[in-house]
Motif scaffolding. Sequence first.
Motif, PDB file in Angstrom:
ATOM      1  N   ASN A   1       0.820  -1.213   0.000  1.00 44.52           N
ATOM      2  CA  ASN A   1       0.000   0.000   0.000  1.00 44.52           C
ATOM      3  C   ASN A   1       0.851   1.258   0.000  1.00 44.52           C
ATOM      4  O   ASN A   1       0.450   2.270  -0.582  1.00 44.52           O
TER       5      ASN A   1
ATOM      6  N   SER B   1       1.613   1.781  -3.466  1.00 40.95           N
ATOM      7  CA  SER B   1       0.420   2.239  -4.195  1.00 40.95           C
ATOM      8  C   SER B   1       0.190   3.735  -4.017  1.00 40.95           C
ATOM      9  O   SER B   1      -0.084   4.455  -4.983  1.00 40.95           O
ATOM     10  N   ILE B   2       0.280   4.208  -2.772  1.00 39.56           N
ATOM     11  CA  ILE B   2       0.008   5.637  -2.565  1.00 39.56           C
ATOM     12  C   ILE B   2       1.102   6.502  -3.183  1.00 39.56           C
ATOM     13  O   ILE B   2       0.833   7.630  -3.613  1.00 39.56           O
TER      14      ILE B   2
ATOM     15  N   LEU C   1      -0.009   6.946  -6.690  1.00 40.09           N
ATOM     16  CA  LEU C   1      -1.147   7.869  -6.766  1.00 40.09           C
ATOM     17  C   LEU C   1      -0.710   9.319  -6.550  1.00 40.09           C
ATOM     18  O   LEU C   1      -1.231  10.235  -7.193  1.00 40.09           O
ATOM     19  N   LYS C   2       0.237   9.532  -5.664  1.00 41.15           N
ATOM     20  CA  LYS C   2       0.776  10.885  -5.476  1.00 41.15           C
ATOM     21  C   LYS C   2       1.429  11.376  -6.767  1.00 41.15           C
ATOM     22  O   LYS C   2       1.271  12.537  -7.159  1.00 41.15           O
TER      23      LYS C   2
ATOM     24  N   GLU D   1      -6.407   7.856  -2.753  1.00 40.10           N
ATOM     25  CA  GLU D   1      -5.097   7.760  -2.077  1.00 40.10           C
ATOM     26  C   GLU D   1      -5.276   7.765  -0.560  1.00 40.10           C
ATOM     27  O   GLU D   1      -4.632   6.984   0.152  1.00 40.10           O
ATOM     28  N   GLU D   2      -6.170   8.634  -0.075  1.00 40.41           N
ATOM     29  CA  GLU D   2      -6.393   8.717   1.373  1.00 40.41           C
ATOM     30  C   GLU D   2      -6.896   7.386   1.915  1.00 40.41           C
ATOM     31  O   GLU D   2      -6.502   6.954   3.009  1.00 40.41           O
TER      32      GLU D   2
ATOM     33  N   ILE E   1      -6.337   4.346   0.628  1.00 39.89           N
ATOM     34  CA  ILE E   1      -5.243   3.367   0.624  1.00 39.89           C
ATOM     35  C   ILE E   1      -4.223   3.716   1.706  1.00 39.89           C
ATOM     36  O   ILE E   1      -3.625   2.839   2.334  1.00 39.89           O
ATOM     37  N   ASP E   2      -4.035   5.010   1.930  1.00 38.66           N
ATOM     38  CA  ASP E   2      -3.084   5.455   2.947  1.00 38.66           C
ATOM     39  C   ASP E   2      -3.477   4.936   4.329  1.00 38.66           C
ATOM     40  O   ASP E   2      -2.628   4.751   5.194  1.00 38.66           O
TER      41      ASP E   2
ATOM     42  N   THR F   1      -1.630   1.769   5.694  1.00 40.36           N
ATOM     43  CA  THR F   1      -0.174   1.853   5.857  1.00 40.36           C
ATOM     44  C   THR F   1       0.127   2.178   7.313  1.00 40.36           C
ATOM     45  O   THR F   1      -0.734   2.654   8.049  1.00 40.36           O
TER      46      THR F   1
END
Length: 584
Positions: A529, A532-533, A536-537, A576-577, A579-580, A583
């Motif tokens: 994750n 992943s983020i 996305l960033k 993104e938030e 998925i974040d 983490t």
Amino acid sequence: MSKKYNVTKVGGNSLGGGSANGVAVRNPGVTSVTLNAALLSEGMVDPNKKYDNITNYYSGLDILMNAQMAGRLDNRVPGEKIEINNGVPGLKNIVSNHMGYPDQEKGKFVYEIGKEGEIGYGKIESGADVHIVTSAWTGQSLHGESSGKIEINHENLKMLEQGLQNEVGDRLDLVYRYMKNSVEIVRDESSRFNERVETLQNNFQEIYEELIEDPWFSGLTAGGNILKAKINELISFLDTAEKYCLSLNAVLNLPPAELIESILGVNIDVETLFDEARSVLKTINDRIDDIINGFIHIINDKIPLLFKGGTDAFSDAIVGELTAHYNIVDRNREKLVTHLKEYRTQVKNTADSFKKRDEDLAGAISRGSQVGEVGEVQKTNAYPIEESAYMKTRMKIKEIHLNLVFQSFKTNTSAIVIPILGLLKAALSTLKAILEGICAAVKAAANVALYSNIPTAALSIFTDFDEKIRGKIDEILKPLNDAAKIVEGVKDGVGRLIIYYPVLLDRMRPYINEALFTNEKFSNVHKYNFASINILKEMQIVFDDIVKQLSNEKAQAIDLLCNYSKNIKTTMGLFEEQIDRVTL
């Protein structure tokens, strides 16, 4: 080297980056690009100079950069400083994060998660170059100043369409792969729920056996057969002693006629003494049953409760929370992918329509013909991100849950075990005192029979009576002494159990942590994750540039594309938030 090759560009990593920057400081016409550069010597960097010829990329996970920032020494690295999102969390990745690259495989720098063939196995593309975001049009890095304004025409819109596939679509495919591997790990943990509970129950029993180191208390958590056998042995010793006491009374009641007057009335109150002992023994047996049942209750009922909790009071809190959150995240991922596909189609349709309209206009002007239809264009649909009520504390949920359930487990199980052990210890002390009382009564009766008001001449005549009494006393005292040893041993064991139970609980904590969600797998979910983020960033940086390029155009169609680009960037931020949250 400069004389021979006319060097105009230098670069390096770590100490090599420091050396490259040293060259660029002394030679303003030379461009330096570095990765995780070391500091220059004090005094080499002029704080009043900008050093436009130097660009320093830093990995967010690089230990050198973080140390330099913490020590406020980064002013000794000249030029522009750009943080990129490469690398993989973890102490064992310190070197590869600093170098910017792990081992290379088939032309890609990848970090392996798990082992091939295992659940959740995969590879994270973690090379530094992959994480330098570039413009879909110019290929220029977008980390510093955004790329220069371009002309919005058919060719550049087609280039944007292709960039949306290469720079965005392919990268989002990576996000999907990372998420898929994460979900596999979570599902595997879910499928092993009963196994994890059983393992924790076995851990409790194993730690108990390891700590107690007392054969009498071995197996107490599984039924206590050895201790129960010892109590039965204790009952047997009492039965034997009682039988011998009755035999002694018989001897005392049938002395030679010459001694009857002297010892008349000497007797042992067998019934009273041994009834009291048996009553206490029954209490001890009951307390042992209570403690055995208490341990069985802890293992069968309290340990499974350690897993329960989360937003919806899941029976498997951490796994349940992750699963519920991932279900929402996956639906939102599908929305984002659809959103992007439609946007890419709109860009293509717009580009094609611009070209066709221009050609039709040219034809109309040259031939005087009518202008044709614009052609079909993908309509704009709304794809609102679904809210998630889960993982609000991110992956700290495991630590928070562990702290809560462990404290509750300590309090509740201590309340079950410690009072019963205290009552058991008190009952054993009482029994020991009773046994000592029986021994004292036996000895006292014998002393009266042998020595109280008995003429010496009479004793010398009736030595057979003397020997009988002494023999009976020895018969009585042996089982009573054996019983006393058992009582003392059990009492000591109970005392150790009272002392060591809190230690047992403290030793359980890491096992509970592992059982809630396997530590290594939990870390792997975080790594997937985290990767992943980062993507996305980076995609949001790409869309910042797209919005900039599409802004302030006179065509209404481009204005609509620009607004649609903003919507997608907003959707990506929300995604993104979510998925974040998965983490650490």
